[in-house]
Write a protein that holds these residues in place. Structure first.
Motif, mmCIF file in Angstrom:
data_model
loop_
_atom_site.group_PDB
_atom_site.id
_atom_site.type_symbol
_atom_site.label_atom_id
_atom_site.label_comp_id
_atom_site.label_asym_id
_atom_site.label_seq_id
_atom_site.Cartn_x
_atom_site.Cartn_y
_atom_site.Cartn_z
ATOM 1 N N ASP A 19 0.855 -1.188 0.000
ATOM 2 C CA ASP A 19 0.000 0.000 0.000
ATOM 3 C C ASP A 19 0.893 1.240 0.000
ATOM 4 O O ASP A 19 1.588 1.516 0.985
ATOM 5 C CB ASP A 19 -0.899 -0.011 1.237
ATOM 6 C CG ASP A 19 -1.827 1.204 1.289
ATOM 7 O OD1 ASP A 19 -1.921 1.932 0.266
ATOM 8 O OD2 ASP A 19 -2.455 1.421 2.342
ATOM 9 N N THR A 20 0.885 1.969 -1.101
ATOM 10 C CA THR A 20 1.784 3.121 -1.231
ATOM 11 C C THR A 20 1.095 4.454 -0.920
ATOM 12 O O THR A 20 1.741 5.496 -1.001
ATOM 13 C CB THR A 20 2.368 3.175 -2.658
ATOM 14 O OG1 THR A 20 1.292 3.227 -3.604
ATOM 15 C CG2 THR A 20 3.242 1.953 -2.939
ATOM 16 N N LYS A 21 -0.181 4.403 -0.570
ATOM 17 C CA LYS A 21 -0.886 5.660 -0.289
ATOM 18 C C LYS A 21 -0.262 6.435 0.874
ATOM 19 O O LYS A 21 -0.044 7.655 0.753
ATOM 20 C CB LYS A 21 -2.362 5.389 -0.007
ATOM 21 C CG LYS A 21 -3.170 6.668 0.223
ATOM 22 C CD LYS A 21 -4.605 6.376 0.601
ATOM 23 C CE LYS A 21 -5.340 5.738 -0.560
ATOM 24 N NZ LYS A 21 -6.778 5.521 -0.241
ATOM 25 N N PRO A 22 0.068 5.793 2.017
ATOM 26 C CA PRO A 22 0.672 6.564 3.117
ATOM 27 C C PRO A 22 1.999 7.223 2.715
ATOM 28 O O PRO A 22 2.248 8.369 3.085
ATOM 29 C CB PRO A 22 0.886 5.506 4.206
ATOM 30 C CG PRO A 22 -0.120 4.436 3.905
ATOM 31 C CD PRO A 22 -0.200 4.395 2.409
ATOM 32 N N LEU A 23 2.808 6.509 1.946
ATOM 33 C CA LEU A 23 4.081 7.078 1.524
ATOM 34 C C LEU A 23 3.869 8.245 0.563
ATOM 35 O O LEU A 23 4.551 9.270 0.645
ATOM 36 C CB LEU A 23 4.951 6.002 0.873
ATOM 37 C CG LEU A 23 6.330 6.458 0.360
ATOM 38 C CD1 LEU A 23 7.139 7.116 1.470
ATOM 39 C CD2 LEU A 23 7.088 5.260 -0.222
ATOM 40 N N ALA A 24 2.911 8.098 -0.354
ATOM 41 C CA ALA A 24 2.610 9.183 -1.289
ATOM 42 C C ALA A 24 2.171 10.433 -0.533
ATOM 43 O O ALA A 24 2.620 11.552 -0.838
ATOM 44 C CB ALA A 24 1.522 8.741 -2.263
ATOM 45 N N LYS A 25 1.311 10.275 0.455
ATOM 46 C CA LYS A 25 0.839 11.424 1.229
ATOM 47 C C LYS A 25 1.966 12.042 2.047
ATOM 48 O O LYS A 25 2.038 13.267 2.202
ATOM 49 C CB LYS A 25 -0.319 11.004 2.133
ATOM 50 C CG LYS A 25 -1.598 10.705 1.357
ATOM 51 C CD LYS A 25 -2.768 10.444 2.282
ATOM 52 C CE LYS A 25 -4.076 10.327 1.505
ATOM 53 N NZ LYS A 25 -5.244 10.115 2.388
ATOM 54 N N GLU A 26 2.857 11.201 2.558
ATOM 55 C CA GLU A 26 3.982 11.721 3.338
ATOM 56 C C GLU A 26 4.946 12.518 2.455
ATOM 57 O O GLU A 26 5.457 13.571 2.858
ATOM 58 C CB GLU A 26 4.728 10.575 4.018
ATOM 59 C CG GLU A 26 5.945 10.996 4.832
ATOM 60 C CD GLU A 26 5.619 11.921 6.002
ATOM 61 O OE1 GLU A 26 6.566 12.550 6.526
ATOM 62 O OE2 GLU A 26 4.434 12.030 6.382
ATOM 63 N N VAL A 48 12.719 9.890 4.678
ATOM 64 C CA VAL A 48 11.292 9.571 4.678
ATOM 65 C C VAL A 48 11.117 8.099 5.027
ATOM 66 O O VAL A 48 11.667 7.229 4.338
ATOM 67 C CB VAL A 48 10.668 9.857 3.298
ATOM 68 C CG1 VAL A 48 9.187 9.515 3.299
ATOM 69 C CG2 VAL A 48 10.888 11.312 2.910
ATOM 70 N N PRO A 49 10.375 7.772 6.074
ATOM 71 C CA PRO A 49 10.162 6.365 6.434
ATOM 72 C C PRO A 49 9.564 5.576 5.269
ATOM 73 O O PRO A 49 8.588 6.009 4.649
ATOM 74 C CB PRO A 49 9.166 6.443 7.613
ATOM 75 C CG PRO A 49 9.387 7.801 8.194
ATOM 76 C CD PRO A 49 9.720 8.693 7.025
ATOM 77 N N GLY A 50 10.174 4.448 4.941
ATOM 78 C CA GLY A 50 9.677 3.609 3.854
ATOM 79 C C GLY A 50 10.330 3.886 2.513
ATOM 80 O O GLY A 50 10.090 3.175 1.538
ATOM 81 N N PHE A 51 11.154 4.935 2.450
ATOM 82 C CA PHE A 51 11.831 5.271 1.190
ATOM 83 C C PHE A 51 13.222 4.661 1.230
ATOM 84 O O PHE A 51 14.196 5.301 1.619
ATOM 85 C CB PHE A 51 11.907 6.788 1.004
ATOM 86 C CG PHE A 51 11.948 7.219 -0.441
ATOM 87 C CD1 PHE A 51 10.822 7.742 -1.052
ATOM 88 C CD2 PHE A 51 13.101 7.072 -1.193
ATOM 89 C CE1 PHE A 51 10.850 8.138 -2.378
ATOM 90 C CE2 PHE A 51 13.145 7.465 -2.514
ATOM 91 C CZ PHE A 51 12.012 7.997 -3.117
ATOM 92 N N GLY A 52 13.317 3.393 0.798
ATOM 93 C CA GLY A 52 14.560 2.650 0.898
ATOM 94 C C GLY A 52 15.435 2.760 -0.337
ATOM 95 O O GLY A 52 15.115 3.475 -1.289
ATOM 96 N N PRO A 53 16.542 2.028 -0.360
ATOM 97 C CA PRO A 53 17.499 2.093 -1.476
ATOM 98 C C PRO A 53 16.890 1.720 -2.827
ATOM 99 O O PRO A 53 17.222 2.319 -3.845
ATOM 100 C CB PRO A 53 18.587 1.094 -1.069
ATOM 101 C CG PRO A 53 18.486 0.993 0.419
ATOM 102 C CD PRO A 53 17.035 1.172 0.734
ATOM 103 N N GLY A 54 16.002 0.710 -2.835
ATOM 104 C CA GLY A 54 15.387 0.316 -4.100
ATOM 105 C C GLY A 54 14.539 1.421 -4.697
ATOM 106 O O GLY A 54 14.603 1.691 -5.909
ATOM 107 N N LEU A 55 13.764 2.080 -3.860
ATOM 108 C CA LEU A 55 12.921 3.169 -4.332
ATOM 109 C C LEU A 55 13.772 4.383 -4.719
ATOM 110 O O LEU A 55 13.462 5.085 -5.686
ATOM 111 C CB LEU A 55 11.910 3.560 -3.254
ATOM 112 C CG LEU A 55 10.861 4.614 -3.640
ATOM 113 C CD1 LEU A 55 10.137 4.221 -4.922
ATOM 114 C CD2 LEU A 55 9.863 4.803 -2.504
ATOM 115 N N LEU A 56 14.853 4.593 -3.989
ATOM 116 C CA LEU A 56 15.748 5.700 -4.339
ATOM 117 C C LEU A 56 16.356 5.484 -5.724
ATOM 118 O O LEU A 56 16.458 6.429 -6.520
ATOM 119 C CB LEU A 56 16.855 5.824 -3.294
ATOM 120 C CG LEU A 56 17.847 6.973 -3.497
ATOM 121 C CD1 LEU A 56 17.131 8.317 -3.537
ATOM 122 C CD2 LEU A 56 18.900 6.968 -2.397
#
Length: 201
Positions: A19-26, A48-56
């Motif tokens: 679920d990426t909605k919380p991260l998008a809102k953050e 940002v919590p949940g923004f790890g190396p893969g997403l970076l």
């Protein structure tokens, strides 16, 4: 669609089965807009919590795509008629850089782009560059004209004394080699400054 929904869909390509909605809102809360989130520096995103190396890594590819999209009209060798056109391309490339970088746009006799390349990368407030570095790049590409570009991460587009000295050196030396020195443009997130025109654009 709301901005968070667009970001939510984008994040879903990198974070499958989550679920990426919380991260998008953050991301929107922290950076204010989609552009702010996309342009955020890697060190800011890592906080940002949940923004790890893969997403970076995914984010860096996204930024590279956007930077190349911004430069694509120039790569079709359209005429560079204004410093604003160069500044727009440079801003897309440099807006998230925490370091100063020097780039050069090399053009032919009709001011059509031949090459757009990075010459040097420096620190937070300086970038090492000599007139020889710029002139060698132009001669190597058999260019007719030179437009030098660099960024000021601090946000002040006004040139420093070294910026002015470098510009003066190139204005003096380029004609001796049969080259036209057209401009030295400084870009920030919001402004660009033409040293040859002595004004904010």
């Amino acid at each position: 669609m709301a901005d968070y929904e667009v970001l939510e869909l984008l994040l879903g390509y990198a974070l499958t089965r989550r679920d990426t909605k919380p991260l998008a809102k953050e991301l929107l809360r922290r950076f204010g807009s989609i552009r702010g989130a996309v342009d955020a520096r890697p060190d800011e995103l890592a906080q940002v919590p949940g923004f790890g190396p893969g997403l970076l890594a995914f984010w860096q590819v996204l930024r590279e795509v956007l930077a190349r999209r911004a430069s694509s009209p120039l790569r079709q060798r359209e005429v560079l008629a204004t410093p604003e056109a160069v500044a727009h391309m440079a801003r897309e490339r440099l807006v998230a850089s925490p370091h100063e970088e020097s780039w050069v746009a090399l053009v032919d006799a009709q001011n059509r782009l031949i090459a757009w390349e990075r010459l040097s990368r420096g620190g937070v407030s300086t970038v090492p560059l000599q007139p020889r570095d710029v002139l060698e790049a132009a001669l190597g590409r058999k260019a007719s004209g030179i437009i030098l570009v660099h960024n000021h991460p601090g946000g002040d587009a006004r040139p420093s004394q070294p910026d002015l000295a470098l510009t003066e050196g190139l204005q003096r030396l380029a004609p001796q080699l049969g080259l036209r020195f057209l401009d030295h443009v400084i870009v920030t997130d919001g402004d660009c400054y033409s040293i040859t025109q002595c004004k904010v654009l």
